[in-house]
Design an enzyme around this catalytic site. Structure first.
Site, PDB file in Angstrom:
ATOM      1  N   LYS A 232       0.842  -1.203   0.000  1.00  0.00           N
ATOM      2  CA  LYS A 232       0.000   0.000   0.000  1.00  0.00           C
ATOM      3  C   LYS A 232       0.875   1.251   0.000  1.00  0.00           C
ATOM      4  O   LYS A 232       2.058   1.198   0.330  1.00  0.00           O
ATOM      5  CB  LYS A 232      -0.915   0.008   1.235  1.00  0.00           C
ATOM      6  CG  LYS A 232      -1.797  -1.230   1.370  1.00  0.00           C
ATOM      7  CD  LYS A 232      -2.881  -1.272   0.309  1.00  0.00           C
ATOM      8  CE  LYS A 232      -3.733  -2.527   0.436  1.00  0.00           C
ATOM      9  NZ  LYS A 232      -3.107  -3.719  -0.151  1.00  0.00           N
ATOM     10  N   ASP A 233       0.256   2.386  -0.328  1.00  0.00           N
ATOM     11  CA  ASP A 233       0.982   3.654  -0.383  1.00  0.00           C
ATOM     12  C   ASP A 233       1.603   3.985   0.970  1.00  0.00           C
ATOM     13  O   ASP A 233       1.086   3.621   2.025  1.00  0.00           O
ATOM     14  CB  ASP A 233       0.026   4.788  -0.762  1.00  0.00           C
ATOM     15  CG  ASP A 233      -0.568   4.591  -2.146  1.00  0.00           C
ATOM     16  OD1 ASP A 233      -0.101   5.244  -3.081  1.00  0.00           O
ATOM     17  OD2 ASP A 233      -1.501   3.772  -2.268  1.00  0.00           O
ATOM     18  N   LYS A 234       2.733   4.717   0.916  1.00  0.00           N
ATOM     19  CA  LYS A 234       3.366   5.160   2.150  1.00  0.00           C
ATOM     20  C   LYS A 234       2.677   6.409   2.687  1.00  0.00           C
ATOM     21  O   LYS A 234       2.169   6.401   3.807  1.00  0.00           O
ATOM     22  CB  LYS A 234       4.854   5.442   1.931  1.00  0.00           C
ATOM     23  CG  LYS A 234       5.531   5.994   3.197  1.00  0.00           C
ATOM     24  CD  LYS A 234       6.973   6.397   2.955  1.00  0.00           C
ATOM     25  CE  LYS A 234       7.559   7.007   4.230  1.00  0.00           C
ATOM     26  NZ  LYS A 234       8.938   7.468   4.052  1.00  0.00           N
TER      27      LYS A 234
END
Length: 653
Positions: A232-234
């Site tokens: 997932k996105d940071k």
């Protein structure tokens, strides 16, 4: 790679709140030798633009509009959709406990599953230290019935007997029962009904791999012991499932208390490990701030996005941060077996580097002395560049292939997958120019291939599935993977059997079917320009051998809704997170002259939300392009305090 002319796209602003400055455009003819010599600070990153990685086209012709994305972590929220189609959401922080006893099974049910004779034999094993193992056939039983047998044995005989399901011959199943040897470890015997503990992980400003490795470190297990379905996105607030084998939830919670920016809950116990790719997709809840377009313009763009979707490009994060040394160049060198060039690209100095890594790179670049460069690294510093230097010291300058092997395999795979993604993006852009209708010779997945883990999800391959395909390949017949697709005919087109959303484009490889039209020729031309071919993508070293994959050409958001909200303070939280809702945090009443657009939609795995927003806003999403449109330094700081719900100490980013 050919020289490109940058376009001045008019569109949205993407403020990322970086602590470092990221500076402007670059030319392809600029060498990394010039780093730091143009008056630019060594701390200023030269970023990739979309056109550098083949992202050039849009689906719709409606005008775009401006909007700020990811101003706050809470402006970009992602919830995983598990393999059963459930949205993973943090709703329960309680810690479950397992009693020593298994769930009760009635005597009647027990007699249906285990005969009196079998129970008598098991009792003898429990009573006799020298008893031989006993094995009985359970081939006709369901998995649920086999689980109940293990529960009955655990209930009746406690730690005296150990039962295990074994598979023999032609997938025939037996349960083996043996006398459990007495040891101190019996006191800690696993009493849960299944081996794997699943739990939801809510994290803020932390990427999935780092969250898993930090949690594993605090739990005292290897990094690979904690598994997940996808990354997932940071810079976001995200919720997804993690899994670990035979660890008490209470111990996992204790480990989470030591892990910053992570909150865990929603525990469950399951019989199978969670693997990469076991997800349906992700739900995105996004805030675009400072919307200025008229409502009619927004409505037209969003209607077009909902109906026509977007080009399923690989996003910029696929290709690294540096425009001077993008990851696809390293991947290309590896595929061409240019080991020295690959090492030079990995270790070459570049602007925007952390000071401690900059010292190491510059020392190596100047003297090509791996030991001297490594001596400059801080003792606690961990980086794959340091792994490479250690490999050079260990294997010497004449065995750089072995030196590269010291770098974690997943990192090396990211390089070659980046090159694949570059080719895919370029092909996709060329295909758009032919129109957004299926053409004879286009590829579609066959029905039985839709659920393959190798299809449409290159991030999740991790090399394992690709290697299996290479090993199973039979050169005398069409491989199973090549046979996953159907080439559309004129009849298919006339009967409208498929839509553009069914069309797949290959990621190049030696074990792949290419379109039987102009698109197929483009692959050959692009690879040839890089002195490669499909045949050359097969190598003895399987890490660098690309079988190939398929990816949907177009994507469309599901369950899309949108709304607007007015606010006055740039730091107003406009979207409650899972943790806010769990705590029943009261959201402030908002009003003001600023308008924000809130989007809620679902996307399949391996689909980039930034590429979806790009279609809505009609703008280059790269940092370089956005700063060029808004050159003033970004001074906003995200003042949210991502916390660990299980920790007393609060952490501010």
């Amino acid at each position: 790679m050919g020289k490109k002319n940058h376009r001045n796209n008019q569109g949205g602003k993407f403020h990322h709140g970086h602590k470092r400055k990221f500076s402007g455009c670059h030319g392809k003819n600029q060498s990394t030798e010039e780093t730091g010599s143009s008056g630019r600070s060594d701390r200023e990153m030269i970023n990739l633009r979309e056109e550098d990685v083949g992202i050039t086209e849009y689906v719709g012709t409606t005008p775009g509009f401006t909007g700020i994305i990811k101003f706050k972590f809470s402006d970009f929220q992602v919830n995983e959709i598990d393999s059963d189609g459930n949205v993973v959401k943090l709703t329960d922080l309680s810690v479950p406990h397992c009693s020593a006893k298994s769930p009760e099974i009635s005597p009647e049910k027990e007699s249906e599953i285990l005969s009196a004779e079998t129970l008598e034999i098991l009792q003898k094993i429990a009573n006799d230290e020298r008893a031989e193992d006993y094995e009985f056939d359970v081939n006709e039983m369901t998995k649920e019935q086999r689980t109940q047998i293990h529960e009955i044995i655990r209930e009746r005989f406690g730690t005296s007997i150990m039962s295990t399901t074994v598979t023999k011959g032609d997938n025939e199943k037996f349960i083996n029962c043996s006398k459990k040897k007495n040891s101190g470890r019996d006191r800690n015997r696993w009493n849960w009904p299944h081996e794997y503990i699943y739990f939801a992980v809510f994290k803020t400003n932390l990427d999935t791999m780092r969250a898993a490795s930090n949690l594993a470190l605090n739990l005292g297990v290897k990094a690979g012991a904690i598994t997940y379905a996808g990354t997932k996105d940071k810079r976001a607030m995200t919720t997804q499932l993690f899994c670990v084998k035979k660890r008490e939830p209470s111990k996992i919670v204790n480990a989470a208390r030591k892990t910053q920016n992570v909150t865990i809950g929603n525990f469950s116990c399951r019989p199978q490990v969670l693997k990469l790719g076991q997800l349906r997709g992700n739900r995105f809840r996004l805030v675009l701030r400072e919307i200025t377009a008229d409502p009619d313009v927004r409505q037209a763009s969003l209607n077009n996005f909902q109906k026509r979707g977007f080009i399923n490009y690989f996003g910029l994060q696929r290709f690294g941060n540096s425009a001077l040394i993008p990851t696809f160049l390293i991947g290309e060198a590896l595929l061409k077996q240019q080991w020295q060039l690959a090492c030079e690209l990995i270790l070459k100095p570049r602007p925007g580097d952390l000071p401690e890594m900059q010292r190491v790179r510059e020392a190596w670049w100047k003297d090509r002395d791996a030991q001297k460069a490594l001596d400059l690294a801080e003792k606690q510093m961990k980086a794959f560049e340091l792994d490479l230097l250690r490999g050079m010291i260990q294997h010497g300058p004449n065995n750089l292939l072995s030196a590269l092997e010291v770098i974690p395999r997943n990192t090396r795979l990211l390089y070659i997958h980046s090159y694949q993604s570059l080719i895919w993006n370029r092909i996709a852009s060329k295909r758009v120019r032919l129109g957004l209708s299926p053409l004879p010779g286009d590829l579609v997945l066959k029905a039985d291939a839709e659920q393959s883990p190798n299809v449409d999800n290159i991030e999740l391959l991790e090399g394992e599935e690709e290697e299996a395909i290479v090993e199973e390949e039979n050169p005398e017949e069409l491989s199973k993977f090549k046979n996953m697709v159907h080439k559309m005919t004129k009849e298919d087109i006339e009967l409208e059997k498929y839509s553009i959303f069914d069309v797949v484009l290959p990621l190049p490889g030696h074990d792949i079917t290419y379109p039987d039209n102009e698109s197929g020729e483009w692959y050959r031309e692009l690879l040839e320009n890089d002195e490669l071919s499909s045949e050359k993508l097969k190598q003895k070293n399987k890490t660098y051998s690309l079988g190939g994959s398929y990816r949907k050409f177009m994507a469309k958001p599901a369950n899309l809704t949108w709304s607007t909200v007015n606010y006055s303070n740039v730091h107003d939280i406009l979207l409650p997170s899972d943790l806010d809702e769990l705590r029943k945090k009261k959201m402030p009443e908002l009003s003001g002259n600023q308008t924000a657009l809130i989007l809620d939609f679902c996307l399949p795995p391996s689909t980039y939300a930034t590429m979806a927003l790009r279609e809505v806003l009609k703008t280059d999403t790269s940092t370089a392009a956005q700063i060029a449109l808004n050159p003033k330094d970004s001074k906003e700081q995200d003042d949210e305090s991502p916390t660990n719900e299980n920790s007393v100490k609060k952490t501010k980013i």
